[in-house]
Design a protein around this motif. Structure first.
Motif, short mmCIF file in Angstrom:
data_model
loop_
_atom_site.label_atom_id
_atom_site.label_comp_id
_atom_site.label_asym_id
_atom_site.label_seq_id
_atom_site.Cartn_x
_atom_site.Cartn_y
_atom_site.Cartn_z
N ALA A 258 -2.02 -3.12 -1.28
CA ALA A 258 -1.76 -4.84 -1.09
C ALA A 258 -0.60 -5.35 -2.13
N ALA A 259 -0.73 -4.67 -3.12
CA ALA A 259 0.67 -5.13 -4.04
C ALA A 259 1.66 -4.22 -3.19
N LEU B 140 -9.11 0.27 3.49
CA LEU B 140 -8.18 -0.18 2.62
C LEU B 140 -7.10 -0.61 3.85
N HIS C 43 -13.08 5.67 3.64
CA HIS C 43 -12.34 4.41 2.70
C HIS C 43 -11.26 4.13 3.66
N ASN D 31 -8.03 -3.61 5.32
CA ASN D 31 -8.42 -4.62 4.23
C ASN D 31 -7.79 -4.70 3.30
N PRO D 32 -6.49 -4.23 2.96
CA PRO D 32 -5.30 -4.04 2.06
C PRO D 32 -5.96 -4.64 0.24
N SER D 33 -5.99 -3.83 -0.61
CA SER D 33 -6.12 -4.09 -1.89
C SER D 33 -5.31 -3.57 -2.78
N GLY D 34 -6.09 -3.69 -4.20
CA GLY D 34 -4.71 -2.49 -5.44
C GLY D 34 -3.43 -2.66 -5.28
#
Length: 157
Positions: free
Chosen positions: A80-81, A71, A67, A74-77
């Motif tokens: 990513a912010a 992340l 996990h 492929n950064p998200s959430g």
């Protein structure tokens, strides 16, 4: 044994940004055992690069959970912010700015300075030159950069 810079700095980023941006609720979400129970304590301002090298594995795949790796790739959430916020850290500055760079630093890429210099064309870029300390250009740039920054701040009084 040389510190595993890519692993150490990536873990540092995850631990620090978790404190700022809430990347995970439990270290086990990002870090594999047995590192999950000890990685956060390594970034307490007291542990050395040698401590990191003695504690951390040699590759991100050994340190991070599937996990966590997903992340990071492929950064998200919140990650990513946080990355977007960091990418904009040179934008909108209006105060005097001096960027210090040692192009021989083996740990901090000069590309970071170049990125901000492009976004702040009025900033002064100071090339520190490479002055290794204890065999490390990075440690040397820390010393020369700190001295150069202090000298410049004193002129701003």
């Amino acid at each position: 044994m040389a510190p595993p810079y890519n692993v150490g700095y990536t873990a540092y980023l995850v631990v620090a940004w978790n404190r700022l941006h809430g990347l995970y609720q439990r270290p086990e979400e990002f870090f594999r055992a047995p590192y999950a129970s000890r990685v956060e304590a390594l970034y307490d301002g007291v542990h050395t690069g040698e401590d990191l090298a003695a504690t951390l594995p040699g590759t991100p795949e050994e340190l991070f959970t599937p996990h966590g790796l997903a992340l990071l790739r492929n950064p998200s959430g919140p990650l990513a912010a946080a990355l977007a916020e960091h990418d904009a850290s040179c934008d909108g500055l209006r105060s005097p700015v001096r960027l210090l760079v040692d192009r021989g630093d083996e740990q901090v890429p000069a590309a970071s300075t170049d990125h901000c210099a492009r976004r702040l064309p009025w900033a002064t870029v100071v090339e520190l030159g490479t002055h290794p300390y204890e065999g490390s250009a990075h440690l040397g740039s820390n010393i020369t950069g700190t001295a150069a920054a202090l000298a410049w701040f004193r002129t701003l009084r």
